[in-house]
Design an enzyme around this catalytic site. Sequence first.
Site, PDB file in Angstrom:
ATOM      1  N   VAL A   1       0.870  -1.172   0.000  1.00 53.52           N
ATOM      2  CA  VAL A   1       0.000   0.000   0.000  1.00 53.52           C
ATOM      3  C   VAL A   1       0.908   1.222   0.000  1.00 53.52           C
ATOM      4  CG1 VAL A   1      -1.778   1.288   1.249  1.00 53.52           C
ATOM      5  CG2 VAL A   1      -1.802  -1.217   1.280  1.00 53.52           C
ATOM      6  N   CYS A   2       0.841   2.018  -1.036  1.00 57.93           N
ATOM      7  CA  CYS A   2       1.788   3.114  -1.216  1.00 57.93           C
ATOM      8  C   CYS A   2       1.212   4.424  -0.690  1.00 57.93           C
ATOM      9  CB  CYS A   2       2.165   3.237  -2.686  1.00 57.93           C
ATOM     10  SG  CYS A   2       3.823   3.855  -2.919  1.00 57.93           S
ATOM     11  N   LEU A   3       1.621   4.768   0.517  1.00 58.60           N
ATOM     12  CA  LEU A   3       1.248   6.030   1.150  1.00 58.60           C
ATOM     13  C   LEU A   3       2.432   6.524   1.974  1.00 58.60           C
ATOM     14  CD1 LEU A   3      -2.336   5.315   2.571  1.00 58.60           C
ATOM     15  CD2 LEU A   3      -1.792   6.954   0.776  1.00 58.60           C
TER      16      LEU A   3
END
Length: 366
Positions: free
Chosen positions: A217-219
Amino acid sequence: MHTHLHVYTCTMCICVHVCICRGRMKESEVVKKTSREIASDAQFAGELNRVLSAGNLQIRRRLKKIATSSKGDGDEEKSDEKDDEKKQKLALESFYNENCVGMVEIYDDKSPEHVFKKEAKNVKGLSSKLMSRLTREVGAMMNGLPPGIFLRVDSKRMDVMRAMIIGPQGSPYTNGVFFFDIYMPSTYPSVSPKCKIITTGRGSFRFNANLYTNGKVCLSILGTWSGPGWEPRYSTLTQVLLSIQAMILGVEEPIANEPGWEYEVGSKRSKNYNGILQWGTMKWAMLHYLQNGAPQGFDDIVKAHFWNKRDELLKKQIPEWKAAAESAGDSGKGPYYEENKISGTVLLNEMIMTTKDTTQLCKTHE
């Protein structure tokens, strides 16, 4: 290429920064008429109708019982239809609120096995500082989470969690249920939580530029991308989950997240891309969990959600999705086509084959 979302917090607000990550993306021609073939067959709606009708008998009884429990013993008058609907809506909200956070067995559960189990296994005992922080956060979340977000905490290890987020209205993820495995490192809150999506079609389907098939999950708030990120004094797990819900699953046209594709917003190509994501949502974030059951501790919530949204799904959402896909026509190439590559004929057959005998669902939930 894709856009990564960066979130940092202060005492009054959450600030979101969008950074561009340049990377390679394979491109290949989309199979012709894929969207049209998806749209042309009404069989899927019929199959979903059967699944929803059969799979939610227990939830229906429970909500009816809650809705009627407020009547006094001497009240013999029947409520009109609107009153019943209002009471049932209130009952459902009450059911959601009471079950937004729960303690269940996750660490030892193998269906599915927690993504971070091996990492958690190396930690023997939780520090008092970590326990204190987790107790405060989980306690606060028990008082209520943002609508559409649900959390389960392991009954023996508070550092192991799993969340469910319902796709917001207006996006190609609408009403789908997406699951995320969460692990709170021993140094939390000095570092951010670890989080991976497990709704990936068994690693075969990429739902978003910020949601990888391997679960990433790219955050920036998670430390999975550069930029302003986790702030130990103010950041919380709730903010992480809300960021995923609003900034990733809440995007109406996810093609806009891709640098170089922004000009396609509103185009046939974007509609076609949405159509593929909508199919992925129906297959992996709806039918998959109705058919096989949701992860431990979420099954009742999932059944209640789909029972409540049954009319909306069958009479409005799915027909609109199909009409939009049909009108898009042929659209050429699109983001992540190699990862989400599908044939219209195979796709249609899979939609039908993914539904099981509804009597099995009846037996399971009686």
